[in-house]
Design a protein around this motif. Structure first.
Motif, PDB file in Angstrom:
ATOM      1  N   THR A 283       0.886  -1.425   0.194  1.00 19.16           N
ATOM      2  CA  THR A 283       0.145  -0.032   0.033  1.00 19.16           C
ATOM      3  C   THR A 283       0.798   1.374   0.101  1.00 19.16           C
ATOM      4  O   THR A 283       2.082   1.187   0.414  1.00 19.16           O
ATOM      5  N   LYS A 284       0.240   2.237  -0.474  1.00 19.17           N
ATOM      6  CA  LYS A 284       0.879   3.531  -0.288  1.00 19.17           C
ATOM      7  C   LYS A 284       0.829   4.494   0.848  1.00 19.17           C
ATOM      8  O   LYS A 284       1.545   5.458   1.165  1.00 19.17           O
ATOM      9  N   LYS A 285      -0.047   4.033   1.750  1.00 20.25           N
ATOM     10  CA  LYS A 285      -0.331   4.718   2.971  1.00 20.25           C
ATOM     11  C   LYS A 285      -0.070   3.837   4.158  1.00 20.25           C
ATOM     12  O   LYS A 285      -0.271   2.352   3.730  1.00 20.25           O
ATOM     13  N   VAL A 286      -0.278   4.110   5.313  1.00 17.92           N
ATOM     14  CA  VAL A 286       0.176   3.382   6.551  1.00 17.92           C
ATOM     15  C   VAL A 286      -1.249   2.559   6.616  1.00 17.92           C
ATOM     16  O   VAL A 286      -2.385   3.099   6.754  1.00 17.92           O
ATOM     17  N   PRO A 287      -1.443   1.241   6.708  1.00 21.07           N
ATOM     18  CA  PRO A 287      -2.556   0.518   6.531  1.00 21.07           C
ATOM     19  C   PRO A 287      -3.171   0.941   7.830  1.00 21.07           C
ATOM     20  O   PRO A 287      -2.682   0.878   9.136  1.00 21.07           O
ATOM     21  N   ALA A 288      -4.494   0.639   7.874  1.00 19.54           N
ATOM     22  CA  ALA A 288      -5.486   0.572   9.339  1.00 19.54           C
ATOM     23  C   ALA A 288      -4.875  -0.621  10.133  1.00 19.54           C
ATOM     24  O   ALA A 288      -4.156  -1.567   9.871  1.00 19.54           O
ATOM     25  N   SER A 289      -5.489  -0.944  11.176  1.00 22.85           N
ATOM     26  CA  SER A 289      -5.361  -2.017  12.109  1.00 22.85           C
ATOM     27  C   SER A 289      -5.536  -3.397  11.199  1.00 22.85           C
ATOM     28  O   SER A 289      -6.490  -3.540  10.429  1.00 22.85           O
ATOM     29  N   THR A 290      -4.515  -4.136  11.603  1.00 23.08           N
ATOM     30  CA  THR A 290      -4.477  -5.673  10.768  1.00 23.08           C
ATOM     31  C   THR A 290      -5.271  -6.568  11.615  1.00 23.08           C
ATOM     32  O   THR A 290      -4.888  -7.778  11.153  1.00 23.08           O
TER      33      THR A 290
END
Length: 420
Positions: free
Chosen positions: A69-76
């Motif tokens: 992804t190009k952005k910090v991913p949300a909670s995984t």
């Protein structure tokens, strides 16, 4: 799935490795050969490698999938999160590496490796790594082999684990490197109080800046926070015999200092036990005074110190909503400038005035000698003195702005508490 049986919960989600370095990457040199499937110009090949967990016998039902992804991913944690991804590739359970072609290292990307259970659809996520050409976290970790240079970046891991004793306040430090880590082990069965409360209170006071906190019971992750700063409390329920592990990770490139404390007796904390609502309300105003109300702490003896700062600006809304520099929450000596005064509350049967002032656990106090028609910013700290060390620990209530009346009236109000 609904169950309270721990073994069933553990089996429901795919396992993860227990070592600190779980995922790493290297940049593979591009060899100019017209007969090879090479990336386009100015693009690179990135190789991912990871540690494999201990799969059960039915390991064929698991797959590794890397999502870019190009952005910090949300909670995984939750599998129903919708992830806007630029790339996804999966391999079998017995593979521990993959190549990602056409990778643009000039742009920052985030790669998260998942373990999927293809039978029931659950997943577990490795720690997300950040990749770009100018990532300077570990420039000195380049390795050379067969005249080929691999620029390897690994999450910073700690070498020494620190024993956190019950009721001991420990100061920790993190280097000015993103993901710098300190690990603390707390043994519930070694509690000096030997009281079966089945709960442990963890306090993390980050003096300045931002960190992340991971809480483990034995090797199982209980919680991984987002970026946090300042004073935070975490109550761990059903904390019976065993080891709790607390990992504190730096979340930027600035050095950090923090205080960490854990105990099976939450009320024995060095810090004031603030209420859940730390707001201060202006209940009455005159031309020369403002009367405030707030919910008291649950400590037996506590001091409240009020500060007054004149506000000379013209845009109060902007002042309130502006993100000011994060204050140092680890100060042990309050400043003397702009101090209105301090009021000490002692909760016992002999202190009758204190009882009268506390109706439904609410304290009311008046600040006098203010100018008519003027706006002030008020700050208040709750202070608790450690009996053994005589050191005072302070926590701040929420800041409040209040304006005195423009004209004076004959009616005057007074509260049962005053700052002296």
């Amino acid at each position: 799935m609904f169950t309270t049986i721990k073994s069933q919960l553990d089996n429901y989600y795919p396992p993860l490795p227990t070592n600190d370095i779980q995922v790493e990457y290297s940049v593979v040199p591009v060899i100019k050969d017209n007969y090879l499937d090479l990336p386009t110009d100015n693009m690179d090949i990135v190789e991912l490698k990871w540690s494999s967990p201990q799969f059960p016998q039915s390991s064929h039902k698991y797959k590794f999938c890397a999502i870019l992804t190009k952005k910090v991913p949300a909670s995984t944690v939750c599998s129903d999160n919708k992830v806007q991804m630029d790339f996804m590739r999966c391999v079998e359970h017995n593979v521990t590496s993959m190549l990602i072609k056409n990778f643009d290292l000039n742009k920052t990307s985030f790669v998260t490796l998942y373990v999927f259970d293809v039978d029931i659809g659950t997943s577990s996520a490795y720690k997300t790594i950040q990749i770009n050409r100018y990532n300077d976290k570990l420039k000195d970790l380049s390795t050379e082999s067969n005249d080929i240079t691999y620029e390897t970046k690994r999450p910073i891991s700690d070498k020494n684990e620190i024993l956190l004793k019950d009721g001991s306040l420990v100061e920790g430090n993190l280097a000015g490197i993103n993901d710098a880590l300190e690990t603390y082990n707390f043994y519930v069965n070694d509690s000096v109080h030997k009281i079966e409360t089945n709960k442990t209170l963890l306090i993390l006071n980050v003096c300045t800046g931002y960190v992340k906190l991971a809480i483990y019971r034995e090797k199982h992750l209980l919680r991984m926070t987002d970026s946090i700063t300042g004073f935070r409390r975490f109550l761990i329920m059903n904390a019976q015999n065993g080891k709790l592990t607390f990992k504190v990770l730096n979340d930027d490139h600035q050095p950090k200092t923090f205080k960490i404390w854990a105990s099976s007796l939450p009320e024995s904390s060095h810090y004031p036990q603030l209420p859940s609502d730390t707001s201060i309300k202006a209940s009455r105003r005159s031309c020369t005074s403002v009367t405030f109300q707030w919910i008291k702490t649950s400590d037996r003896e506590i001091s409240y110190c009020m500060y007054r700062h004149p506000y000379n600006g013209h845009d109060l809304l902007k002042e309130i909503t502006t993100n000011h520099e994060t204050p140092n929450t680890c100060i042990t000596v309050l400043p003397k400038a702009n101090l209105v005064g301090c009021y000490t509350s002692i909760t016992n049967k002999q202190n009758t005035p204190t009882e009268k002032a506390m109706v439904n656990s609410i304290i009311e106090a008046t600040v006098d000698n203010l100018a008519p028609g003027k706006t002030y910013r008020f700050e208040m700290y709750a202070s608790k003195k450690d009996i053994k060390t005589k050191i005072q620990y302070h926590l701040q209530y929420r800041t409040i702005f209040a304006r005195t009346l423009d004209t004076c009236q004959e009616t005057k109000y007074s509260s049962l508490v005053s700052f002296t």
